[in-house]
Write a protein that holds these residues in place. Structure first.
Motif, PDB file in Angstrom:
ATOM      1  N   VAL A   1      -9.491 -17.566 -26.849  1.00  0.00           N
ATOM      2  CA  VAL A   1     -10.864 -17.208 -26.512  1.00  0.00           C
ATOM      3  C   VAL A   1     -11.846 -18.139 -27.218  1.00  0.00           C
ATOM      4  O   VAL A   1     -12.842 -18.588 -26.635  1.00  0.00           O
TER       5      VAL A   1
ATOM      6  N   LEU B   1     -17.594 -12.298 -27.204  1.00  0.00           N
ATOM      7  CA  LEU B   1     -16.295 -12.096 -26.565  1.00  0.00           C
ATOM      8  C   LEU B   1     -16.444 -11.182 -25.356  1.00  0.00           C
ATOM      9  O   LEU B   1     -15.824 -11.409 -24.310  1.00  0.00           O
ATOM     10  N   GLN B   2     -17.284 -10.160 -25.470  1.00  0.00           N
ATOM     11  CA  GLN B   2     -17.489  -9.226 -24.368  1.00  0.00           C
ATOM     12  C   GLN B   2     -18.015  -9.953 -23.132  1.00  0.00           C
ATOM     13  O   GLN B   2     -17.579  -9.703 -22.005  1.00  0.00           O
TER      14      GLN B   2
ATOM     15  N   GLN C   1     -15.237 -12.194 -21.637  1.00  0.00           N
ATOM     16  CA  GLN C   1     -14.176 -11.432 -20.967  1.00  0.00           C
ATOM     17  C   GLN C   1     -14.519 -11.142 -19.513  1.00  0.00           C
ATOM     18  O   GLN C   1     -13.635 -11.023 -18.672  1.00  0.00           O
ATOM     19  N   ARG C   2     -15.813 -11.042 -19.198  1.00  0.00           N
ATOM     20  CA  ARG C   2     -16.228 -10.809 -17.825  1.00  0.00           C
ATOM     21  C   ARG C   2     -15.972 -12.026 -16.948  1.00  0.00           C
ATOM     22  O   ARG C   2     -16.040 -11.946 -15.720  1.00  0.00           O
TER      23      ARG C   2
ATOM     24  N   HIS D   1     -10.412 -13.846 -15.440  1.00  0.00           N
ATOM     25  CA  HIS D   1      -9.685 -12.958 -14.536  1.00  0.00           C
ATOM     26  C   HIS D   1      -8.299 -13.577 -14.330  1.00  0.00           C
ATOM     27  O   HIS D   1      -8.123 -14.504 -13.533  1.00  0.00           O
TER      28      HIS D   1
ATOM     29  N   SER E   1     -11.306 -18.769 -16.188  1.00  0.00           N
ATOM     30  CA  SER E   1     -10.020 -18.135 -15.872  1.00  0.00           C
ATOM     31  C   SER E   1      -8.878 -19.145 -15.914  1.00  0.00           C
ATOM     32  O   SER E   1      -7.786 -18.858 -16.403  1.00  0.00           O
TER      33      SER E   1
ATOM     34  N   LYS F   1     -18.519  -6.119 -13.765  1.00  0.00           N
ATOM     35  CA  LYS F   1     -17.608  -7.245 -13.772  1.00  0.00           C
ATOM     36  C   LYS F   1     -17.344  -7.737 -12.359  1.00  0.00           C
ATOM     37  O   LYS F   1     -17.050  -6.966 -11.455  1.00  0.00           O
TER      38      LYS F   1
END
Length: 401
Positions: free
Chosen positions: A361, A373-374, A377-378, A381, A352, A166
């Motif tokens: 999301v 989603l994974q 998510q990266r 922030h 972000s 990440k």
């Protein structure tokens, strides 16, 4: 002639051949004649040094061909574990678009873009690093066994691969404002190009740090050649944060993609990419992005000028390429002493910012095009301070307390 102008760019086309050598050709494209001349001189010196040292120029082969040559020659000396593990990686490399490039034309910029694409596909840093090790082994073999005068571009790229999956680099408000000012100065100076160059054809653009920020630090400056692409860098920077598009697609965008009435970017099917990193066919354009695009397009009676036929095929950001934009960002960061910022971080910044505005999301995915989603998510922030603003929407008195 080894250097010639093609459109708004300069092309270097060098050919080397002497008795006992395989004919070799090296081509590169640059934004300025100065850059092209510098590359020509550097290459000529490298060729001379190689011949003095008894080395050879790399053969005019593609990366996939060199991968096969290396593997067939070195396979016998590999351990069974290495051979089993890396055969798949070698075959995977051969399927990459980069594998169709000539080995002598593969650069650090190409590999940096490839790394970002792998991250977009949610590959871990360790997987990316292991794949690069295979390519690096090929370069080392070519230099040691075949005596090729060939720099290994993988080395520098590997140094930027971390152990984390990440990257959480965010732009501070101060950094954003300062970069906007630098790019605005580039645009303003370029707008005066005809007048300045008429007086002095050898003139250059100089931007001083003190023009952007007055913090008492030692004066610094950057020097640029006049080039029409500077008219677009400011808009491209701000649009990248608003649109959340990948860098490659951002600079391929044409005016035919813009639907002013629906405030959408309509991405043609052949530009939507493979399934593992597909670009949405319809990307909602924010009010700020629409304003930026309108300013580039031109207005008439309060509405965007309607383009037709060939004008619709023109790139939104003119001849400004993804690589050129990246180099201009690096120059601006050098001037401002902003560290560790990449163009791809602007896509992280975009996602972000939307998350901090309270978007779900699923809503962010509509804009960013992340498949999972994974993966998304990266790219999100969240600054802790933004949570206070969300609470304030529920009860403004909380912020006043």
């Amino acid at each position: 002639m080894s250097i010639f102008k093609r459109g708004s760019t300069w092309r270097v086309d060098l050919k080397f051949h002497r008795a006992g050598e395989i004919a070799n050709r090296i081509t590169r494209t640059f934004d300025t004649k100065t850059e092209a001349l510098a590359f020509e001189r550097k290459t000529q010196h490298a060729v001379t040094d190689a011949r003095k040292a008894g080395r050879r120029l790399p053969e005019a082969k593609r990366v996939d061909q060199v991968l096969d040559d290396w593997w067939s020659e070195a396979e016998g000396s590999m351990s069974s574990n290495y051979r089993l593990t890396n055969r798949y990686r070698k075959e995977t490399w051969k399927k990459q678009p980069l594998a169709k490039r000539l080995i002598a034309d593969l650069t650090i910029v190409h590999l940096e873009d490839w790394v970002q694409e792998q991250r977009d596909q949610d590959l871990t840093e360790s997987t990316i690093r292991n794949n690069l090790f295979v390519l690096s082994s090929m370069f080392k073999h070519a230099k040691k066994k075949w005596k090729w005068q060939l720099e290994n571009p993988v080395t520098e790229v590997l140094s930027d691969i971390g152990s984390s999956i990440k990257r959480d680099r965010r732009l501070s408000e101060e950094e954003f404002e300062q970069l906007v000012k630098v790019f605005a100065l580039m645009r303003q100076r370029q707008q005066d190009a005809d007048r300045v160059l008429a007086l002095d054809p050898e003139a250059h653009i100089t931007i001083k740090r003190s023009e952007v920020v007055d913090d008492g630090q030692e004066e610094r400056s950057i020097r640029l050649s006049y080039n029409p692409v500077l008219l677009y860098i400011s808009a491209a920077f701000e649009a990248s944060i608003e649109a959340a598009m990948r860098r490659g697609k951002t600079f391929l965008m044409k005016w035919s993609w813009i639907d002013w009435n629906k405030r959408m970017i309509l991405v043609p099917f052949d530009h939507q990419g493979p399934k593992n990193k597909v670009v949405p066919s319809r990307i909602p354009a924010s009010p700020a992005l629409i304003i930026t695009l309108m300013e580039l397009n031109g207005m008439q009676n309060g509405s965007p000028i309607r383009r037709s036929s060939e004008a619709l095929k023109e790139p939104v950001f003119g001849d400004l390429s993804a690589d050129r934009a990246y180099r201009l960002l690096k120059l601006a960061c050098e001037l401002l002493q902003i560290e560790d910022l990449r163009w791809h971080d602007l896509r992280h910044e975009a996602c972000s910012r939307l998350a901090e505005l309270g978007w779900t999301v699923q809503q962010i995915q509509v804009v960013s095009g992340h498949k999972t989603l994974q993966s998304l998510q990266r790219y999100m922030h969240i600054r802790p301070e933004s949570i206070h603003r969300l609470w304030g929407r529920q009860d403004p008195n909380l912020l006043a307390a």
